[in-house]
Design an enzyme around this catalytic site. Sequence first.
Site, PDB file in Angstrom:
ATOM      1  N   GLU A 438       0.824  -1.217   0.000  1.00  0.00           N
ATOM      2  CA  GLU A 438       0.000   0.000   0.000  1.00  0.00           C
ATOM      3  C   GLU A 438       0.859   1.268   0.000  1.00  0.00           C
ATOM      4  O   GLU A 438       0.484   2.282   0.561  1.00  0.00           O
ATOM      5  CB  GLU A 438      -0.973   0.018   1.194  1.00  0.00           C
ATOM      6  N   GLY A 439       1.992   1.182  -0.663  1.00  0.00           N
ATOM      7  CA  GLY A 439       2.945   2.289  -0.696  1.00  0.00           C
ATOM      8  C   GLY A 439       3.965   2.079   0.399  1.00  0.00           C
ATOM      9  O   GLY A 439       3.634   2.122   1.593  1.00  0.00           O
TER      10      GLY A 439
END
Length: 594
Positions: A438-439
């Site tokens: 998610e980053g």
Amino acid sequence: MPAYKAPLRDFDFVLNELIKVQDIIPALPGYEEATQDIFTSYLEAAAQFCESELAPLNRQADEEGCQFDPSTKAVTTPPGFKEAYKQYCELGFPALDCDPTYGGQGMPKSLAFPVMEMQCSSNVAWSMYPGLSHGAYAAIHAHGTPEQKATYLPRLVDGSWTGTMCLTEPHCGTDLGLLKTRAEPNGDGSYSITGTKIFISAGEHDMSDNIIHLVLARLPDAPKDVKGISLFIVPKYHADGSRNPVACGSLEHKMGIKANATAVINLDGAKGYLIGEANKGLSCMFTMMNAARLGCGMQGLGIGEASFQGALAYARERLQMRALTGAKCPDKAADPIIVHPDVRRMLLTQKAYTEAGRALTALLALQLDIEDKHPDAAARQDAADLVALLTPVAKAFMTDNGYEAANMGMQVFGGHGFIREWGMEQLVRDCRISQIYEGTNGIQAIDLLGRKVLLDQGQKLRKFTKQIHQFCQANEGNDKLAEYIAPLARLMKDVGEVTMGIGMASLQNKDEAGAAATDYLRLIGHLSYAWLWARMAEVAHASLGQGDDAFYQAKIATGRFYMAKLFPEVHTLLARIKGGAAPLMALDEEHFAF
């Protein structure tokens, strides 16, 4: 590993004594029924489910993992997962904070977040199946057409269908501008989607009747960069029951979260439906991504809590050596290791990071509720700004701290911590991914400094620090909080100066912001935690003598530990930030190795 026990007393402290949700939530339109009794009943039910159903599945599910059948492309989850999910749906938890229009219960995020933490503590791999579904629900609810909402949301809300988000491809992760998946118009309003996605959590499984993939793809005439990405709903089965050509190609062989099906998804002309505007898919997907980033932070928090519980129980029982100040248990062969200062250092680090993280998530959940329901537009904007600023902090700071807590828990066990049967090494493996997906946490740091601070000339940051400044002013003469107020005031001054320095330096050399970002995020993390610990100490001091003094004394002592032993990291962070980009960029690439 000892059985997981939900920290209901601490939830009560954070929600009702610190954040005081009951002073705010029932007054928001639509949340009138979210009373303290409702909160208590839901949290107790969630605790029972997580303690008795999810936690007992955790270790064996890690051993067995998910099974992929190449001939049928089907994935089987570990024994007990499907049954637990069915019970979860029967209890109504998928619908908890969803829109009543589509069958949801309309409860606030302030209630949903503690439920999510308990799931992450008891069985983080299992928790990802409903977690991804809720993200898909949020994206369709925010950006879907009325027809799309009517088709997909009721089944996502009741849990009979689950969801995924399909972003990553073999050649592109963070840089989605390189995305190659194609979407060709079919002429009937649908699109033919072709491409391969990797690392798709819950991408294929046997726990629900259908899986709704949200897929990023590029239209034929789209710009080549991120401005040319669109978002599509691609169901595994269409509404009429027919099979869509979207299938699992394989499962990844992973370090952790082995009981979650991390799939390669092949789309071979699969029929999809545009959600939102063409070429605006990334902004639509960020509705889901922001929820997922907060979910990652909850994973760090939940695993940190689970590791602390295991380490604390072991430290109380494990006998090794005598206390340096003399035998504490002379009737035994040795003293329990909890008497040793270094073991206490690890336990208190776990405890301090976990309890501050719980306070931060409660704060953010309340801001999400205010952003969603408050009648005053200015209040909604202030809440949205605080959430935007602190989401990358929650994702990165909480997962970094959760991983540190998990490692410390394993260390408390000594050699036994390295052995699978005790369950502590699984927590380390399961937590590690939370810093990546998610980053990555480095991307979160760039997002915080570049987009959330420098891009608006520090407007969101000033709103946040204004709250801390007001707290410090209100408690300036409070001797019981002196150990917090002076360091907080100094750090706010330092944050202001270093932020301006980075901004000025980056005007000449953008590498300066990149070089400072990771340390800067951790600096803001400590600013947030120190403020929350000061507030918790204020409540605890005021509550002494009213019953449960042991709990409040523990809060006070843990806050003091945080300020004395963890908060001083800010001095190192400031020094590193001021060191600038030159030490990072001076070495020529060819000189990294010889």
